[in-house]
Design a protein around this motif. Structure first.
Motif, PDB file in Angstrom:
ATOM      1  N   VAL A 126       1.095  -0.822   0.394  1.00 42.11           N
ATOM      2  CA  VAL A 126       0.314  -0.157  -0.256  1.00 42.11           C
ATOM      3  C   VAL A 126       0.817   1.502   0.257  1.00 42.11           C
ATOM      4  CG1 VAL A 126      -1.908   1.343   1.260  1.00 42.11           C
ATOM      5  CG2 VAL A 126      -2.099  -1.278   0.889  1.00 42.11           C
ATOM      6  N   ALA A 127       1.728   0.705   1.023  1.00 47.45           N
ATOM      7  CA  ALA A 127       2.868   2.123   0.794  1.00 47.45           C
ATOM      8  C   ALA A 127       3.530   2.498  -0.525  1.00 47.45           C
ATOM      9  CB  ALA A 127       4.032   2.145   2.019  1.00 47.45           C
ATOM     10  N   TRP A 128       3.840   1.422  -0.823  1.00 49.62           N
ATOM     11  CA  TRP A 128       4.637   2.037  -2.481  1.00 49.62           C
ATOM     12  C   TRP A 128       3.200   2.240  -3.098  1.00 49.62           C
ATOM     13  CZ3 TRP A 128       8.061   2.149  -5.732  1.00 49.62           C
ATOM     14  CH2 TRP A 128       8.319   1.693  -6.972  1.00 49.62           C
ATOM     15  N   ILE A 129       1.855   1.727  -3.849  1.00 45.85           N
ATOM     16  CA  ILE A 129       1.092   2.448  -4.391  1.00 45.85           C
ATOM     17  C   ILE A 129       0.622   4.254  -4.058  1.00 45.85           C
ATOM     18  CG2 ILE A 129      -1.242   2.205  -4.687  1.00 45.85           C
ATOM     19  CD1 ILE A 129      -1.635  -0.774  -4.317  1.00 45.85           C
ATOM     20  N   ILE A 130       1.065   4.728  -2.817  1.00 45.47           N
ATOM     21  CA  ILE A 130       0.919   5.602  -2.335  1.00 45.47           C
ATOM     22  C   ILE A 130       1.963   6.395  -2.420  1.00 45.47           C
ATOM     23  CG2 ILE A 130       1.252   5.702   0.290  1.00 45.47           C
ATOM     24  CD1 ILE A 130      -1.665   7.253  -1.505  1.00 45.47           C
ATOM     25  N   GLY A 131       2.824   6.344  -2.759  1.00 48.61           N
ATOM     26  CA  GLY A 131       4.066   6.439  -2.877  1.00 48.61           C
ATOM     27  C   GLY A 131       4.193   6.881  -4.650  1.00 48.61           C
ATOM     28  N   TRP A 132       3.921   6.353  -4.697  1.00 50.35           N
ATOM     29  CA  TRP A 132       4.029   6.353  -6.610  1.00 50.35           C
ATOM     30  C   TRP A 132       3.233   6.673  -7.608  1.00 50.35           C
ATOM     31  CZ3 TRP A 132       6.815   5.121 -10.376  1.00 50.35           C
ATOM     32  CH2 TRP A 132       6.628   5.080 -11.922  1.00 50.35           C
ATOM     33  N   ASP A 133       1.661   7.503  -6.095  1.00 51.26           N
ATOM     34  CA  ASP A 133       0.490   8.043  -6.939  1.00 51.26           C
ATOM     35  C   ASP A 133       1.071   9.287  -6.612  1.00 51.26           C
ATOM     36  OD1 ASP A 133      -2.075   9.362  -6.858  1.00 51.26           O
ATOM     37  OD2 ASP A 133      -2.190   8.571  -5.038  1.00 51.26           O
ATOM     38  N   LEU A 134       1.845   9.266  -5.499  1.00 48.44           N
ATOM     39  CA  LEU A 134       2.354  11.107  -5.233  1.00 48.44           C
ATOM     40  C   LEU A 134       3.543  11.759  -5.963  1.00 48.44           C
ATOM     41  CD1 LEU A 134       3.078  10.655  -1.457  1.00 48.44           C
ATOM     42  CD2 LEU A 134       1.332  11.858  -2.372  1.00 48.44           C
ATOM     43  N   ILE A 135       3.951  11.478  -5.946  1.00 45.55           N
ATOM     44  CA  ILE A 135       5.313  11.283  -7.130  1.00 45.55           C
ATOM     45  C   ILE A 135       4.440  11.866  -8.557  1.00 45.55           C
ATOM     46  CG2 ILE A 135       6.645  10.495  -9.485  1.00 45.55           C
ATOM     47  CD1 ILE A 135       8.245   8.169  -7.317  1.00 45.55           C
ATOM     48  N   LEU A 136       3.212  10.959  -9.058  1.00 42.18           N
ATOM     49  CA  LEU A 136       2.660  11.425  -9.907  1.00 42.18           C
ATOM     50  C   LEU A 136       1.700  12.757 -10.012  1.00 42.18           C
ATOM     51  CD1 LEU A 136       1.077  10.767 -12.828  1.00 42.18           C
ATOM     52  CD2 LEU A 136      -0.857   9.745 -12.012  1.00 42.18           C
ATOM     53  N   GLU A 137       1.499  12.657  -8.601  1.00 39.98           N
ATOM     54  CA  GLU A 137       0.974  13.806  -7.774  1.00 39.98           C
ATOM     55  C   GLU A 137       1.484  15.716  -7.908  1.00 39.98           C
ATOM     56  OE1 GLU A 137      -0.924  16.125  -4.447  1.00 39.98           O
ATOM     57  OE2 GLU A 137      -1.292  13.613  -4.177  1.00 39.98           O
ATOM     58  N   TYR A 138       2.417  15.149  -7.658  1.00 44.27           N
ATOM     59  CA  TYR A 138       3.296  16.206  -7.820  1.00 44.27           C
ATOM     60  C   TYR A 138       4.464  16.874  -8.560  1.00 44.27           C
ATOM     61  CZ  TYR A 138       2.986  15.848  -1.982  1.00 44.27           C
ATOM     62  OH  TYR A 138       2.570  15.728  -0.665  1.00 44.27           O
ATOM     63  N   GLY A 139       4.593  15.128  -9.377  1.00 49.90           N
ATOM     64  CA  GLY A 139       4.881  15.655 -10.704  1.00 49.90           C
ATOM     65  C   GLY A 139       4.232  16.784 -11.703  1.00 49.90           C
ATOM     66  N   VAL A 140       3.056  15.294 -12.518  1.00 49.89           N
ATOM     67  CA  VAL A 140       2.231  16.125 -13.247  1.00 49.89           C
ATOM     68  C   VAL A 140       1.294  17.388 -12.018  1.00 49.89           C
ATOM     69  CG1 VAL A 140       0.128  16.353 -14.369  1.00 49.89           C
ATOM     70  CG2 VAL A 140       1.464  13.892 -14.078  1.00 49.89           C
ATOM     71  N   ALA A 141       1.488  17.973 -11.563  1.00 52.34           N
ATOM     72  CA  ALA A 141       1.106  19.214 -10.761  1.00 52.34           C
ATOM     73  C   ALA A 141       1.677  20.063 -10.795  1.00 52.34           C
ATOM     74  CB  ALA A 141       0.679  19.287  -9.547  1.00 52.34           C
ATOM     75  N   GLY A 194      -5.653  11.327  -8.213  1.00 49.28           N
ATOM     76  CA  GLY A 194      -3.992  11.038  -6.818  1.00 49.28           C
ATOM     77  C   GLY A 194      -4.205  11.677  -6.289  1.00 49.28           C
ATOM     78  N   THR A 195      -4.308  12.814  -5.519  1.00 52.83           N
ATOM     79  CA  THR A 195      -4.032  13.156  -4.804  1.00 52.83           C
ATOM     80  C   THR A 195      -6.047  12.856  -3.705  1.00 52.83           C
ATOM     81  OG1 THR A 195      -3.949  15.627  -5.385  1.00 52.83           O
ATOM     82  CG2 THR A 195      -5.044  16.002  -3.474  1.00 52.83           C
ATOM     83  N   LEU A 196      -6.845  12.486  -4.422  1.00 45.01           N
ATOM     84  CA  LEU A 196      -7.837  11.918  -3.412  1.00 45.01           C
ATOM     85  C   LEU A 196      -7.959  10.370  -3.426  1.00 45.01           C
ATOM     86  CD1 LEU A 196     -11.102  13.143  -6.038  1.00 45.01           C
ATOM     87  CD2 LEU A 196     -10.606  13.942  -3.599  1.00 45.01           C
ATOM     88  N   ALA A 197      -6.919   9.959  -3.923  1.00 45.35           N
ATOM     89  CA  ALA A 197      -5.888   8.975  -3.761  1.00 45.35           C
ATOM     90  C   ALA A 197      -5.627   8.389  -2.680  1.00 45.35           C
ATOM     91  CB  ALA A 197      -5.349   7.781  -4.586  1.00 45.35           C
ATOM     92  N   ALA A 198      -4.836   9.776  -2.293  1.00 47.81           N
ATOM     93  CA  ALA A 198      -4.009   9.705  -1.780  1.00 47.81           C
ATOM     94  C   ALA A 198      -4.353   9.844  -0.023  1.00 47.81           C
ATOM     95  CB  ALA A 198      -2.630  10.841  -1.524  1.00 47.81           C
ATOM     96  N   PHE A 199      -5.307  10.865  -0.365  1.00 49.00           N
ATOM     97  CA  PHE A 199      -6.395  11.413   0.473  1.00 49.00           C
ATOM     98  C   PHE A 199      -7.029   9.881   1.546  1.00 49.00           C
ATOM     99  CE2 PHE A 199      -6.793  16.000  -0.113  1.00 49.00           C
ATOM    100  CZ  PHE A 199      -5.658  16.647   0.039  1.00 49.00           C
ATOM    101  N   PHE A 200      -7.766   9.272   0.315  1.00 50.97           N
ATOM    102  CA  PHE A 200      -8.377   8.723   1.179  1.00 50.97           C
ATOM    103  C   PHE A 200      -7.636   7.067   1.736  1.00 50.97           C
ATOM    104  CE2 PHE A 200      -9.733   3.681  -0.510  1.00 50.97           C
ATOM    105  CZ  PHE A 200     -11.123   3.357   0.147  1.00 50.97           C
ATOM    106  N   LEU A 201      -6.549   7.217   1.415  1.00 46.42           N
ATOM    107  CA  LEU A 201      -5.605   6.179   1.790  1.00 46.42           C
ATOM    108  C   LEU A 201      -5.104   6.452   3.330  1.00 46.42           C
ATOM    109  CD1 LEU A 201      -3.639   4.651  -1.121  1.00 46.42           C
ATOM    110  CD2 LEU A 201      -5.444   3.076   0.308  1.00 46.42           C
ATOM    111  N   VAL A 202      -5.077   7.756   3.407  1.00 49.70           N
ATOM    112  CA  VAL A 202      -4.300   8.285   4.885  1.00 49.70           C
ATOM    113  C   VAL A 202      -5.527   8.454   5.826  1.00 49.70           C
ATOM    114  CG1 VAL A 202      -4.087  10.409   6.293  1.00 49.70           C
ATOM    115  CG2 VAL A 202      -2.749   9.874   3.800  1.00 49.70           C
ATOM    116  N   CYS A 203      -7.406   8.583   5.349  1.00 45.22           N
ATOM    117  CA  CYS A 203      -8.029   8.281   6.549  1.00 45.22           C
ATOM    118  C   CYS A 203      -7.914   7.035   7.038  1.00 45.22           C
ATOM    119  CB  CYS A 203      -8.882   9.305   5.530  1.00 45.22           C
ATOM    120  SG  CYS A 203      -9.300  11.017   5.490  1.00 45.22           S
ATOM    121  N   LEU A 204      -7.520   5.714   6.107  1.00 44.70           N
ATOM    122  CA  LEU A 204      -8.057   4.192   5.875  1.00 44.70           C
ATOM    123  C   LEU A 204      -6.808   4.210   7.564  1.00 44.70           C
ATOM    124  CD1 LEU A 204      -8.952   2.425   3.258  1.00 44.70           C
ATOM    125  CD2 LEU A 204     -10.449   3.070   4.797  1.00 44.70           C
ATOM    126  N   GLY A 205      -5.808   4.744   7.454  1.00 48.52           N
ATOM    127  CA  GLY A 205      -4.461   4.469   7.329  1.00 48.52           C
ATOM    128  C   GLY A 205      -4.560   5.447   9.276  1.00 48.52           C
TER     129      GLY A 205
END
Length: 463
Positions: A104-119, A380-391
């Motif tokens: 799950v950490a890998w998924i969210i880290g890979w997701d954050l790279i996308l979020e910050y990079g594309v933004a 990507g942002t919403l997915a990160a927020f979703f997993l943080v709430c579950l965390g």
């Protein structure tokens, strides 16, 4: 295939004492709050507000900002708890590693790279347009082939590529220098917004608010999903954990205060925009400056344009900063090549990560018409927020005795509402956005199972 270890979790160490000698602890609560404001107020207020009002919500764009703000508030409370109790520069990636496991950490880290990079690349393209308009106003407009990439019949979007490289140089100098520059730019854009509010407040026409909700509730929710881009970035505050002087106290302050201030500003500005002119006329590239011109205040329009340039600059700076810290955290853990885990002993910054990511984003900004790909930032942002709430929910169950300097109130209700609201907004995004997001995640899984899983620091410990 042996899937053992996919759910292995990292030891929680909120202070990250083992890394204290690398990144420099110089940021206080005001610095962190200004980082949050720097990341949040930018394209959302100067561009997306008008587009969303004209095409999605009408004057009810106010409700769209409230809905998106509430969804962010739930997530921000979850971020604040994990930032104070788990810590680390990896933000949601590090929290997921501690609470939900490595995969799950890998998924969210890979997701954050996308979020910050594309933004960062997307905002650089918008910044380029504002700067070229400013240059054109004084007779120094760049030739068209230097403001468009090859796919748009140009050569390169030179301003977009250059600003990314300039910010890379600034970030390489040190976090204190970057924070000072951000603070100056935040003051500039807040002054510009204050001028708009003062001028617009004297030209309110209540008739422009009728009908208030021309597109119905679906329009309000569609507007909320679209302008969610406006809130991208407050999570970047949590990537500063290892550079905050008192992270357990100051990170929650920076996250929650910046979100509260920016939500208030968004609601006030969107309300004034739709009250001063008819909402269909706001579908332009720079609605705030355009309204000032229509009201007969060219000087105010010029100041607003300067504020927009400053606002977009700080958004890029903070998102770029967040990207490098997540990349650094993943490299330390062995999930990305360890060559990027090095911190320069003089500047105390991860220069290798900054240079490589800066070059890649400059290429994307200079040569690519990013267009609808920017919607990937929202999902990507919403997915990160979703997993943080579950965390938060997961860690409350697995580590009930973990010291929590800040606690999310009414848990698990608040984090559960955060997860549900983020998922609901994700479902309001177009199918093509989900398909692109799926392709990015598929690429991430290939990298994880061929490289990261075998080189993980935890895998080394277990063997």
């Amino acid at each position: 295939m042996n899937f053992s270890g996919l759910l292995r979790t990292k030891v929680i160490n909120a202070d990250h004492a083992s890394y204290t000698g690398e990144l420099r602890r110089v940021l206080g609560p005001l610095d962190l709050t200004l980082l949050g404001i720097g990341a949040i107020i930018g394209a959302g207020i100067f561009v997306l507000t008008g587009v969303a009002a004209a095409t999605q919500a009408g004057p009810a764009i106010i409700l769209s900002y409230m809905v998106a703000g509430v969804a962010c508030a739930f997530s921000a409370l979850a971020y604040a708890e994990l930032a104070a109790s788990v810590g680390g520069c990896g933000s949601a990636y590090g929290y997921s590693y501690a609470g939900l496991g490595e995969i799950v950490a890998w998924i969210i880290g890979w997701d954050l790279i996308l979020e910050y990079g594309v933004a960062t690349s997307a905002v650089a393209i918008g910044w380029s347009g504002y700067v070229n308009n400013a240059l054109a106003a004084v007779g120094l407009a760049l030739p068209e082939f230097l403001t468009k990439g090859p796919l748009e019949d140009g050569l390169i979007n030179l301003p977009a590529a250059l600003i990314v490289l300039i910010l890379a140089a600034l970030l390489s100098l040190g976090v204190r220098e970057s924070a000072r520059f951000n603070a100056i730019m935040v003051v500039v854009k807040l002054i510009a917004i204050a001028i708009f509010i003062l001028v617009a407040a004297s030209h309110v026409q209540p008739a422009n608010w009728s009908p208030f909700m021309p597109f119905g509730w679906n329009g309000v929710m569609g507007g909320a999903a679209l302008i969610f881009f406006a809130y991208v970035g407050f999570d970047a505050v949590s990537t500063a954990a290892e550079e905050a002087r008192h992270p357990q106290r100051d990170l929650p302050i920076g996250i929650l205060v910046s979100l509260a201030v920016c939500t208030f500003i968004y609601i006030l500005v969107s309300g004034l925009l739709t009250a001063v002119v008819a909402y269909p006329s706001l579908n332009v590239g720079s609605p705030v400056a355009d309204v000032m011109l229509r009201l007969g205040y060219p000087w105010a329009a010029g100041l607003v344009a300067a504020g927009a340039i400053a606002g977009l600059t700080t958004v890029m700076l903070v998102l770029f900063y967040g990207l490098t810290r997540v990349f650094l955290a993943m490299s330390r853990d062995g999930l990305l090549p360890p060559v990027f885990a090095r911190v320069n002993p003089r500047t105390r910054t991860p220069i290798r990560v900054i240079v490589v990511s800066g070059l890649l984003m400059a290429v994307v900004a200079g040569l690519t018409p990013i267009g609808e790909v920017a919607e990937l930032v929202n999902i990507g942002t919403l997915a990160a927020f979703f997993l943080v709430c579950l965390g938060v929910i997961s860690l409350r169950a697995s580590h009930p005795d973990l010291p929590r300097p800040f606690k999310t109130p009414w848990s698990p209700l608040v984090p559960l509402l955060g997860a549900i609201s983020c998922l609901y907004l994700m479902l309001n995004l177009p199918l093509v956005t989900w398909l692109r997001f799926g392709l990015w995640l598929a690429l991430g899984f290939v990298i994880y199972f061929t490289y990261s899983r075998h080189h993980s620091a935890l895998a080394t410990v277990e063997s």
